[in-house]
Structure formats: C-alpha cells, structure tokens
Design an enzyme around this catalytic site. Structure first.
Site, PDB file in Angstrom:
ATOM      1  N   TRP A  89       0.822  -1.208   0.000  1.00 45.64           N
ATOM      2  CA  TRP A  89       0.000   0.000   0.000  1.00 45.64           C
ATOM      3  C   TRP A  89       0.864   1.269   0.000  1.00 45.64           C
ATOM      4  O   TRP A  89       1.831   1.373   0.757  1.00 45.64           O
ATOM      5  CB  TRP A  89      -0.888   0.044   1.219  1.00 45.64           C
ATOM      6  CG  TRP A  89      -1.938  -1.003   1.423  1.00 45.64           C
ATOM      7  CD1 TRP A  89      -2.649  -1.193   2.575  1.00 45.64           C
ATOM      8  CD2 TRP A  89      -2.452  -1.982   0.505  1.00 45.64           C
ATOM      9  NE1 TRP A  89      -3.554  -2.216   2.424  1.00 45.64           N
ATOM     10  CE2 TRP A  89      -3.446  -2.720   1.158  1.00 45.64           C
ATOM     11  CE3 TRP A  89      -2.139  -2.305  -0.828  1.00 45.64           C
ATOM     12  CZ2 TRP A  89      -4.153  -3.756   0.535  1.00 45.64           C
ATOM     13  CZ3 TRP A  89      -2.832  -3.349  -1.444  1.00 45.64           C
ATOM     14  CH2 TRP A  89      -3.823  -4.052  -0.769  1.00 45.64           C
ATOM     15  N   ASN A 204      -7.077  -0.874  -4.627  1.00 50.34           N
ATOM     16  CA  ASN A 204      -7.185  -2.269  -4.209  1.00 50.34           C
ATOM     17  C   ASN A 204      -8.642  -2.719  -4.279  1.00 50.34           C
ATOM     18  O   ASN A 204      -9.490  -2.230  -3.535  1.00 50.34           O
ATOM     19  CB  ASN A 204      -6.679  -2.439  -2.772  1.00 50.34           C
ATOM     20  CG  ASN A 204      -6.929  -3.841  -2.246  1.00 50.34           C
ATOM     21  OD1 ASN A 204      -6.595  -4.820  -2.906  1.00 50.34           O
ATOM     22  ND2 ASN A 204      -7.555  -3.944  -1.069  1.00 50.34           N
ATOM     23  N   GLU A 205      -8.926  -3.608  -5.220  1.00 54.36           N
ATOM     24  CA  GLU A 205     -10.233  -4.235  -5.381  1.00 54.36           C
ATOM     25  C   GLU A 205     -11.405  -3.250  -5.490  1.00 54.36           C
ATOM     26  O   GLU A 205     -12.305  -3.233  -4.630  1.00 54.36           O
ATOM     27  CB  GLU A 205     -10.484  -5.244  -4.247  1.00 54.36           C
ATOM     28  CG  GLU A 205      -9.473  -6.382  -4.234  1.00 54.36           C
ATOM     29  CD  GLU A 205      -9.786  -7.477  -3.224  1.00 54.36           C
ATOM     30  OE1 GLU A 205     -10.652  -7.252  -2.351  1.00 54.36           O
ATOM     31  OE2 GLU A 205      -9.171  -8.556  -3.305  1.00 54.36           O
ATOM     32  N   TYR A 282     -10.087 -15.877  -3.997  1.00 51.13           N
ATOM     33  CA  TYR A 282     -10.285 -16.354  -2.627  1.00 51.13           C
ATOM     34  C   TYR A 282     -11.450 -17.326  -2.619  1.00 51.13           C
ATOM     35  O   TYR A 282     -12.567 -16.980  -2.221  1.00 51.13           O
ATOM     36  CB  TYR A 282     -10.512 -15.186  -1.673  1.00 51.13           C
ATOM     37  CG  TYR A 282      -9.263 -14.361  -1.478  1.00 51.13           C
ATOM     38  CD1 TYR A 282      -8.237 -14.808  -0.648  1.00 51.13           C
ATOM     39  CD2 TYR A 282      -9.089 -13.169  -2.167  1.00 51.13           C
ATOM     40  CE1 TYR A 282      -7.070 -14.073  -0.492  1.00 51.13           C
ATOM     41  CE2 TYR A 282      -7.924 -12.423  -2.019  1.00 51.13           C
ATOM     42  CZ  TYR A 282      -6.920 -12.884  -1.172  1.00 51.13           C
ATOM     43  OH  TYR A 282      -5.760 -12.167  -1.027  1.00 51.13           O
ATOM     44  N   GLU A 322      -3.530 -11.623  -6.132  1.00 50.38           N
ATOM     45  CA  GLU A 322      -3.835 -12.041  -4.758  1.00 50.38           C
ATOM     46  C   GLU A 322      -4.450 -13.425  -4.793  1.00 50.38           C
ATOM     47  O   GLU A 322      -5.362 -13.685  -5.568  1.00 50.38           O
ATOM     48  CB  GLU A 322      -4.841 -11.099  -4.060  1.00 50.38           C
ATOM     49  CG  GLU A 322      -4.302  -9.784  -3.577  1.00 50.38           C
ATOM     50  CD  GLU A 322      -5.306  -9.053  -2.676  1.00 50.38           C
ATOM     51  OE1 GLU A 322      -6.053  -9.744  -1.948  1.00 50.38           O
ATOM     52  OE2 GLU A 322      -5.341  -7.825  -2.707  1.00 50.38           O
ATOM     53  N   TRP A 364      -0.921 -13.975  -0.998  1.00 51.03           N
ATOM     54  CA  TRP A 364      -1.341 -13.130   0.121  1.00 51.03           C
ATOM     55  C   TRP A 364      -1.194 -13.964   1.392  1.00 51.03           C
ATOM     56  O   TRP A 364      -1.881 -14.959   1.521  1.00 51.03           O
ATOM     57  CB  TRP A 364      -2.803 -12.683  -0.043  1.00 51.03           C
ATOM     58  CG  TRP A 364      -3.237 -11.743   1.035  1.00 51.03           C
ATOM     59  CD1 TRP A 364      -3.610 -12.064   2.308  1.00 51.03           C
ATOM     60  CD2 TRP A 364      -3.318 -10.308   0.956  1.00 51.03           C
ATOM     61  NE1 TRP A 364      -3.927 -10.939   3.027  1.00 51.03           N
ATOM     62  CE2 TRP A 364      -3.753  -9.842   2.212  1.00 51.03           C
ATOM     63  CE3 TRP A 364      -3.062  -9.360  -0.039  1.00 51.03           C
ATOM     64  CZ2 TRP A 364      -3.944  -8.497   2.484  1.00 51.03           C
ATOM     65  CZ3 TRP A 364      -3.257  -8.033   0.215  1.00 51.03           C
ATOM     66  CH2 TRP A 364      -3.694  -7.598   1.471  1.00 51.03           C
TER      67      TRP A 364
END
Length: 444
Positions: A89, A204-205, A282, A322, A364
């Site tokens: 980040w 991010n996303e 995920y 990720e 991740w």
C-alpha cells in the site's frame, strides 16, 4: 625491475577491481523499467516472469524506525526464496498512523516509512507494485474520502460517490500526484524515476454497489488512468481488479462466483492506458461452505477464463495478484494450504509456458515474526513454514528458468496452444531450499 613489474601488476589488478565495482554499482542503479511487449512483460529486452508476494503493511510498520527491521526481515527472506515482486500500500487515509491525515495534509514520518520500503526493496532486488487507495474501510479507503467530502460540507450520498463526485476525484488525483512526484529522502530518486517500482495500482479491489454493470467504475478508471500517465509514462499501470465480469460480455458472467461487484474485467482492462490485467482469487471466501474439490474446480475455470481473455481479447499480460488459503477455514491444516498453493502455482507455470500472457502470481501474504496483530489467517512467515517456503522457492526458480528458456536463442517464442495450457513438467519445490529452514481480510 621485477619489483616495479609486480607493483605495476598490482596497480592494474586494483584498477580492474575498482572498475568492476563501479560497473556493478552502475548496473545496480540501472535495473531498467519493466515494460510490456504485446501480452508479455519484458525487462531490458528479455522476457520477465516472476513469483511474488503481498505485504500490505510495509509502510505502516516502517513509519516507526524501531520496527523497520521487520520490513528488512521479510525482504531478506523473500529474496532468499527468489521472490522478485512485492505488492503493497502507498496509502493510509485518516485514522491511526495515517499517511494522508486530511486531504492534501501528510505525515512526513509515514512518508519516510514508504521511502524506506522502496530503498530496502531496491537493496534486495525486489520490485514493487504500489496501490493508491483502498476500496475497503481499512486504512481509510473510499469511505474516508466520502467522509472528508461530508466534512467539507459536500452532499455525499454514499461511498460510491468516490467514483463520480468531482471533489472526491480531485482528492484522489492530488494524492496520486503527491505519491508519484515524491522524491525519496533516502535515495534522492523521485518515485516516478525509480526502477524499483514496477507498477502503480489505481485501487485495491474496486467495487461499486450503485452500479453492478461496471460502467461507473469503468469511467473512473479511464479518467484516473489518463491522469496517472500524464504524470508518469515510465511505469506500468494496472487497475487492482479482482477479475469479476460485467455487462460488456454477459456470456462471461457464468465464470463469476454467483454475483457481480460493479466492475467489468474486459472493458476496463481494454483501456489503452492500462498496461496489464490482474485477478484475485479467494475460493474459501467466495465459495464458503463448498468442498475443497468444488473450490478447486472453480479456481481452474477462473484462471483459465481470464488467461484466455487476456491472450485473445485484451492482448495484455495477466497477473494473479492475490490468492491464498486461510488458516481460519474449517478443517484447515498446513497440507491443505500447501496443496492449494501447489495447484495454483502449477497452473500459473503452465499458462505462462503455453503462450505466455500469465506472467506471475502474488501470494497473500508474507509477514515477519512477532506480527500476530497483522495475522488475517492468510499470513505466512517463511522461516516458520519450511514446506510452504519450499513451494514458494520452487515456483520462483521455475518461473525464472522458464523466462530463460523463452529467451534462449534456440527458442523463438512461447509454446503455443489452442486455449489449453500445456501440462508439462513443473520443477516445483525441487532442489535445495535457499532459506535453510528444515470476506474481509484484516488490513484490506
């Protein structure tokens, strides 16, 4: 005469050593920018394939100089495992240890933490992907930008106004400019001139509840991608998307995990200023409650579909930016995680081998020892997980070897296939282990 000759020989030997040192130092300072050529990454004219990792917390921890050894520890262990790319980040908006305290107001101490992260990554030969803002409330995100707008007396309806309200968009642009034009206090190099940075990430996303079609986020991506490129044309740029399909190709929605999130993988990654595509995965969250086998089938389809689209439609490199397996999942054990990672790594390798496009993956996440407060279930300490570390190291060496193979004078192009990866030998986890040791994740 003999003594003179010996002295002369010694002088020239020292001179050669000095020149070698200077040349090596010069080479280290001229690592080169990672670039794209068609659907491939190239570095100094050669194919660039990699294995990498996420460590979102680096700047946050490095803001305290007494804790910087944790950053060094992770980079040292990652380098020993031949990991060459790290995503982290470049934001922390409002709240504890904020980089941006309020719009345009920054904590220099935290910024110097990011300076340290970049200089330390350079030391260990690790390239960085730096993200500008979070979709989630952790470290501020869209929610903080919306609150700043309300604090300024602006009518804000929801966090999704982040994508459309001119004031909030200006807040974002100002932050991007502040980061991109920053001059590192440790190296003296402006971020936009630093080859240590591989790429910028818009968010991010990104997600948008107000418009599931993907059009709202698409408009924002187009505007912000053009803005970033107006400041810096040397670095690559990606969006930070998870890979959810939207309305531009409805037939692709079958590959989503049963829902949309307001993004369109195809249309937004076709934007000219976007240099490569990303996906996240995920399965333990998206398909919670389903069997490991069912999650494995989904993962295979998810990766295959995006690889094919990146090759044939986008014609841009693809990165699995990720993925992971949580230790908090029911029935979790180390073998389950290792098996999942091994399967993903084998897919990445085979896709890269079968026509390129898939360039690498980022697990991740890696953390240092004594960081239990950052453990989101997905955390890996390489020194304490030798089997996982062996898998990671094996993948790193496999991808490097594949890049060298592709660059061999006897191999003129990637192996081609008709949309199906070549399932050849994968040298995963073979050989000496260099470390020498026998939905909502935290911070996201």
């Amino acid at each position: 005469m003999a003594s003179f000759t010996r002295a002369l020989s010694s002088f020239f030997a020292l001179l050669l050593l000095f020149l070698a040192f200077v040349t090596e130092a010069r080479n280290l300072n001229k690592l080169g920018f990672v670039r794209t050529k068609g659907a491939h990454f190239v570095l100094n004219g050669s194919p660039f394939l990699f294995n990498g990792f996420n460590s979102y917390w680096l700047m946050h921890v490095a803001a305290d100089p007494t804790q910087r050894y944790k950053v060094s520890e992770v980079f040292q262990e990652a380098s020993a495992a031949s990991l060459s790319v790290c995503r982290t980040w470049a934001f922390s908006d409002g709240g504890d240890t904020a980089l941006q305290i309020s719009p345009g107001v920054y904590d220099e101490r935290v910024f110097q933490g990011l300076d340290f992260v970049i200089s330390e990554a350079k030391k260990y030969g690790i390239r960085l992907i730096l993200s500008f803002v979070n979709n989630y409330k952790d470290f501020g995100g869209r929610n903080q930008y919306a609150q700043w707008g309300r604090n300024a007396g602006i009518q804000i309806n929801s966090d999704d106004d982040f994508y459309t309200h001119p004031v909030l968009k200006d807040y974002y642009k100002n932050h991007v400019k502040k980061v991109v034009t920053r001059v590192n206090t440790m190296t003296g190099i402006a971020y936009r001139d630093d080859t240590t940075i591989m790429a910028w990430e818009l968010m991010n996303e990104p997600r948008c509840d107000a418009d599931y079609s993907g059009k709202t986020v698409h408009g924002w991506v187009q505007e912000m991608a053009s803005f970033v490129k107006s400041l810096d044309r040397k670095h690559l740029l990606e969006i930070g998307m998870e890979g959810f399909y939207g309305d531009s190709m409805p037939e692709k929605k079958q590959f989503n995990p049963g829902y949309q999130v307001g993004t369109d993988f195809i249309s937004s990654n076709l934007i000219t200023e976007i240099d490569f595509a990303t996906i996240h995965a995920y399965t333990d969250q998206w398909l919670s409650g389903q069997s490991d086998d069912a999650q494995g089938v989904f993962m295979q389809r998810w990766m295959t579909s995006h690889w094919q689209d990146s090759r044939t439609i986008l014609k841009k490199p693809l990165v699995l930016a990720e993925f992971g397996k949580s230790s908090k999942d029911p029935g979790y054990n180390q073998n389950v995680r290792d098996s999942f990672m091994s399967s993903v790594y084998r897919n990445v390798y085979n896709f890269a081998k079968a026509g390129g496009t898939m360039a690498g993956s980022l697990i991740w996440q890696l953390v240092a020892q004594d960081m239990s407060n950052f453990d989101d279930g997905y955390s890996i300490i390489l020194a304490q997980n030798p089997s996982t570390a062996g898998l990671i190291s094996g993948q790193s060496h496999a991808m490097t070897a594949l890049a060298h193979l592709v660059n061999s004078p006897n191999v003129h192009h990637f192996s081609q296939s008709n949309g199906v990866p070549i399932h050849g030998h994968h040298p995963l986890g073979v050989g000496h282990h260099p470390l020498g040791v026998g939905h909502h994740r935290f911070g996201r």
